[in-house]
Structure formats: C-alpha cells, structure tokens
Design a protein around this motif. Structure first.
Motif, mmCIF file in Angstrom:
data_model
loop_
_atom_site.group_PDB
_atom_site.id
_atom_site.type_symbol
_atom_site.label_atom_id
_atom_site.label_comp_id
_atom_site.label_asym_id
_atom_site.label_seq_id
_atom_site.Cartn_x
_atom_site.Cartn_y
_atom_site.Cartn_z
ATOM 1 N N TRP D 48 51.176 -45.160 36.553
ATOM 2 C CA TRP D 48 51.963 -44.519 35.374
ATOM 3 C C TRP D 48 52.731 -43.577 36.142
ATOM 4 O O TRP D 48 51.774 -42.352 36.687
ATOM 5 C CB TRP D 48 51.562 -44.411 34.053
ATOM 6 C CG TRP D 48 51.371 -45.647 33.136
ATOM 7 C CD1 TRP D 48 49.962 -46.414 33.302
ATOM 8 C CD2 TRP D 48 52.216 -46.391 32.322
ATOM 9 N NE1 TRP D 48 50.228 -47.391 32.379
ATOM 10 C CE2 TRP D 48 51.536 -47.407 31.781
ATOM 11 C CE3 TRP D 48 53.439 -46.162 32.057
ATOM 12 C CZ2 TRP D 48 52.099 -48.260 31.144
ATOM 13 C CZ3 TRP D 48 54.093 -47.201 31.209
ATOM 14 C CH2 TRP D 48 53.485 -48.014 30.665
ATOM 15 N N ILE D 76 50.988 -40.024 36.756
ATOM 16 C CA ILE D 76 50.363 -39.597 35.597
ATOM 17 C C ILE D 76 48.889 -39.619 35.404
ATOM 18 O O ILE D 76 48.393 -40.684 35.422
ATOM 19 C CB ILE D 76 51.066 -40.144 34.422
ATOM 20 C CG1 ILE D 76 52.330 -39.620 34.088
ATOM 21 C CG2 ILE D 76 50.142 -39.614 32.830
ATOM 22 C CD1 ILE D 76 53.412 -40.402 33.220
ATOM 23 N N ASP D 77 48.183 -38.637 35.204
ATOM 24 C CA ASP D 77 46.760 -38.652 35.150
ATOM 25 C C ASP D 77 46.240 -39.067 33.697
ATOM 26 O O ASP D 77 45.670 -39.918 33.691
ATOM 27 C CB ASP D 77 45.872 -37.362 35.626
ATOM 28 C CG ASP D 77 46.277 -37.100 37.013
ATOM 29 O OD1 ASP D 77 46.463 -37.888 37.811
ATOM 30 O OD2 ASP D 77 46.311 -35.712 37.241
ATOM 31 N N HIS D 78 46.774 -38.341 32.696
ATOM 32 C CA HIS D 78 46.481 -38.699 31.370
ATOM 33 C C HIS D 78 47.357 -37.851 30.620
ATOM 34 O O HIS D 78 48.070 -36.994 31.032
ATOM 35 C CB HIS D 78 45.107 -38.586 30.823
ATOM 36 C CG HIS D 78 44.403 -37.250 30.831
ATOM 37 N ND1 HIS D 78 44.476 -36.440 29.646
ATOM 38 C CD2 HIS D 78 44.512 -36.321 31.853
ATOM 39 C CE1 HIS D 78 43.763 -35.214 29.885
ATOM 40 N NE2 HIS D 78 44.100 -35.117 31.158
ATOM 41 N N TRP D 79 47.739 -38.378 29.296
ATOM 42 C CA TRP D 79 48.602 -37.677 28.512
ATOM 43 C C TRP D 79 47.722 -37.429 27.125
ATOM 44 O O TRP D 79 46.913 -38.237 26.830
ATOM 45 C CB TRP D 79 50.009 -38.276 28.462
ATOM 46 C CG TRP D 79 50.178 -39.506 28.038
ATOM 47 C CD1 TRP D 79 49.273 -40.404 27.304
ATOM 48 C CD2 TRP D 79 51.248 -40.272 27.782
ATOM 49 N NE1 TRP D 79 49.782 -41.515 26.770
ATOM 50 C CE2 TRP D 79 51.224 -41.484 27.074
ATOM 51 C CE3 TRP D 79 52.549 -40.257 28.298
ATOM 52 C CZ2 TRP D 79 51.789 -42.679 27.062
ATOM 53 C CZ3 TRP D 79 53.564 -41.019 28.253
ATOM 54 C CH2 TRP D 79 53.356 -42.317 27.478
ATOM 55 N N PRO D 80 48.410 -36.789 26.352
ATOM 56 C CA PRO D 80 48.031 -36.547 24.893
ATOM 57 C C PRO D 80 47.939 -37.730 24.056
ATOM 58 O O PRO D 80 48.749 -38.681 24.063
ATOM 59 C CB PRO D 80 48.860 -35.349 24.127
ATOM 60 C CG PRO D 80 50.042 -35.126 25.296
ATOM 61 C CD PRO D 80 49.910 -36.165 26.320
ATOM 62 N N PRO D 81 46.799 -37.958 23.343
ATOM 63 C CA PRO D 81 46.776 -39.012 22.363
ATOM 64 C C PRO D 81 48.015 -38.823 21.266
ATOM 65 O O PRO D 81 48.334 -37.720 20.993
ATOM 66 C CB PRO D 81 45.390 -38.818 21.839
ATOM 67 C CG PRO D 81 45.019 -37.375 21.853
ATOM 68 C CD PRO D 81 45.718 -36.768 23.054
ATOM 69 N N GLU D 82 48.076 -39.973 20.656
ATOM 70 C CA GLU D 82 49.020 -39.932 19.430
ATOM 71 C C GLU D 82 48.741 -39.011 18.417
ATOM 72 O O GLU D 82 47.499 -38.343 18.129
ATOM 73 C CB GLU D 82 48.822 -41.163 18.541
ATOM 74 C CG GLU D 82 49.153 -42.488 19.514
ATOM 75 C CD GLU D 82 50.841 -42.421 19.676
ATOM 76 O OE1 GLU D 82 51.502 -42.082 18.982
ATOM 77 O OE2 GLU D 82 50.927 -42.847 20.903
#
Lengths: 97, 97, 97, 97, 97
Positions: D48, D76-82
């Motif tokens: 991503w 993108i490594d990771h992103w915030p949860p909902e």
C-alpha cells in the motif's frame, strides 16, 4: 495517469488557435465516459492507453504552447492479471514489516 | 479535455476584476450538472464543446491574466460512433502485439 | 468554474499564516457537500456563486501569497432556464454543420 | 495524497520520450479502479502506497522533465485503526473549544 | 478547500527524500475515504480541518521543496448550522436582484 481506450478521432473545425494543427482523440473509460486528448504517440482505435494530465500534458506534446490538459503518454501492451488476494484496506494497528 | 453542451450565458454583475469583461457560458454534462466556462470560440446554445482546464484555461483565453479555470477549446462537429466491441478492460497476462 | 451556494462563514482560529487575515466561506453544492473558499467579492449567505480553482484561485485574491485553492469568482444573478431539448450525447457518424 | 495498492508493472513499449526509461506501476484503489504511476521508491506488488499528484509528481521523480502526473511518495507501514467514534460532520452552531 | 477529519498519523519509513522529515496525517471524509496530508498546523485526531491542494499545498508548508499535494490549512472551530431553506438550484429566467 489514468487508463483509457481510444474510440477514434474528433472532428472539430472551430477551435482555439493553440490547438489548430493537433490531432484530437476521443477516449473512453471502462464506464463509457468520453474525454478528448491530444496524442503524440499515434494510438489507434481500440488501443488502451494511459494519459498524462495537467501542465505535464502540454510538455508531453513537445511544445507547451499546445493548450491541452490531457495527452496520451503511451499505448499499453499488457498489464498484470488480477491479484489473487485483494484486501480492501491496508493493515492497521500493527506494523506490516 | 472534458465534453460539455452549451446551455447559455451567465448573468453575473458582481465578479472579480480579472473576469470583468469576459463572456461566461453555462455548460452542462450528460448528467445535467452545470459548470461555468470562458469562451474564446463563440459557441452557441446546444453546441457540444470540449473544455480545457487548469492553467491551460488561462492561456487559451490569449491572456493568462484572465482568471478562469475552464475554457471552451473547440466546438465538436461530430465524433465516432460507438465501437462495435467494448471490452471492459485491457488484455492482461499476455502481450497484445 | 463550479457553481456553489454560500452557507456562511467559517470560524477557524488555528490556521496557516498565509490564510491568517482572510475571510473563509463555507459553500455547498446541490448535493449538500461542503467546501471552504476565500471570497474577494463579498458574497452573502444563500448567494449562488461560481468558484475558481487551482493556481487561479490565488491570483483571484489579488495576492498569490494567499494560499487558497478555491476562490469565489462572482455572484450569479440568473442563468438560462432548462433547455427545451436535452440530447444525451453529441451527434456522431455524420457532421452537424 | 491518495492511498493505493500496487498491482504490478505496466508493459508499454510505445510511449512518449519523456517517460522512456521510467518504471511504470499499476496501482489500484479500494474499489479496484486502476491507475498508472511512476515509482522512485521501489514499491512491490501488494504494497500500500500514497501517491503525489500534479506538478509535485514530476519533482518527486528528482527530474521535472519526467512527464508524470502521479508518483509513489512512500510505502505505508501501518496506519491508525478505525476511530471509536465517527461523527458524520463537524460540530456547528457553537464553538468546539 | 475540502473538509476532512483527522484520523491519526501515518507510519511510513520508505518514502521520497522530499518528504523525509515531514509528519503525515491520515484524514477521512464524511464517507470514510482516507487520504494523506502534510500538517504544519498540528491538528489532533478527531479534529475537523480544511485542506489546501495543488501547488498551494507545497507553499503552505513554508517550503515548496516539500513535495506534498495536500496540506492542512486550518482546524475548524465551528461552522454555520444547516440553512433553513435549501433550494436545489439557483433562480433562472428572471434576475434575482
């Protein structure tokens, strides 16, 4: 760059001087919506192409005085098949790597 | 360049100085959505036109001090009929040519 | 240029310096979606306006250092009634004129 | 910057000179729509990424003569949860703070 | 300028040099679609913000060498309540004033 299919050429005698001697192509997206683009590549009807937009479209004609906002950047030979897995969003909460 | 139909002229007395002496056309897409464009070509109501957007819209007026973001680039005489075959996506996996 | 209706002013104390002393208007499209624009014209709530986007929005403020991407270009007095006939696409196959 | 997933590379032998020696990636959004981007980062299939558009896309290639309008800006490594609460609109009528 | 809500920060180690030392925020629109923006204002999760796009996004960072196409322009304190009357289109046929 967006992906479009070439439908054919546009006949348009009354136009601005900055587009007077330029071939105009009618392109179509997968939903059938049509747009007009300049074409320095020589794409043919039914070719799938990618298009360059914005000021880059003018430079892609080799002459920024040609006042286009959409130019054919290349003819697509082939592209990757559908991915086996299609996650609908990136992972979140924990790092991926 | 997007394809739009001319609906008529816009009456607008209170406007920025950089558009003071410019004819403004109301255009409509196939879904009926309306936008406003400058017109150096002299398109008439019911004409189908293509429009140039972005900074090219200013240069297409022959004067980049005219602060438009959409300018009529030409009146469409005719365009190609629907293609006989309409594949929904480019071929993939193997080269086309 | 897109067509929008003025809803009111935006209260926004924490903003970039390049928009520090600029009135910000909330505009709404026919579907109710809201955007923010700078306004050198002085539009009032319920006015219908057209807006200029891109780099032209900065110049339309009379000062390109004002870092907006959407500026009110004029207040619409009136516009043409619906066309009697609304063909869904331009003629094709044969020239129109 | 928009968020997209890498599908693979595009094979395209007939293209403008300004994109002659550039790797082209096919990206896909969550709805499956595909676009083409240049990639100075070296993203891999299923990564991503976020993409930079407009003239910034050219500068992001380290060479504005590369006539792209979309460039991969990062993986993108990771992103915030909902978010736990998802109000559908900002508060209005009274100040928030 | 579009209106978005801050979701959080993006973790992204592999990125172009021109975005190496910049905080990236994940924003979300009312429909839940996510985009990435640079943020010189210091917005916090759940803040509603407006964002500046295009080349203005670079200048809004105070340094046009930062290759973003979307920058937070301000945090929204509050905005006008819904209008009492919401005509779906501007008046036409007769002048308004």
């Amino acid at each position: 760059m967006e992906i479009r299919r070439v439908v054919g050429s546009l006949v348009c005698t009354q136009r601005i001087a900055e587009l007077a001697h330029v071939d105009l192509r009618v392109l179509q997206d997968a939903a059938g919506r049509r747009v007009v683009a300049t074409d320095p590549v020589g794409a043919r009807p039914d070719d799938w192409v990618f298009v360059v937009s914005g000021s880059a479209a003018r430079y892609a004609m080799g002459n920024p005085a040609i006042l286009t906002d959409l130019t054919v950047g290349g003819v697509i030979d082939h592209w990757p098949p559908e991915a086996a897995s299609e996650p609908s969003s990136p992972p979140h909460g924990t790092p991926r790597r």
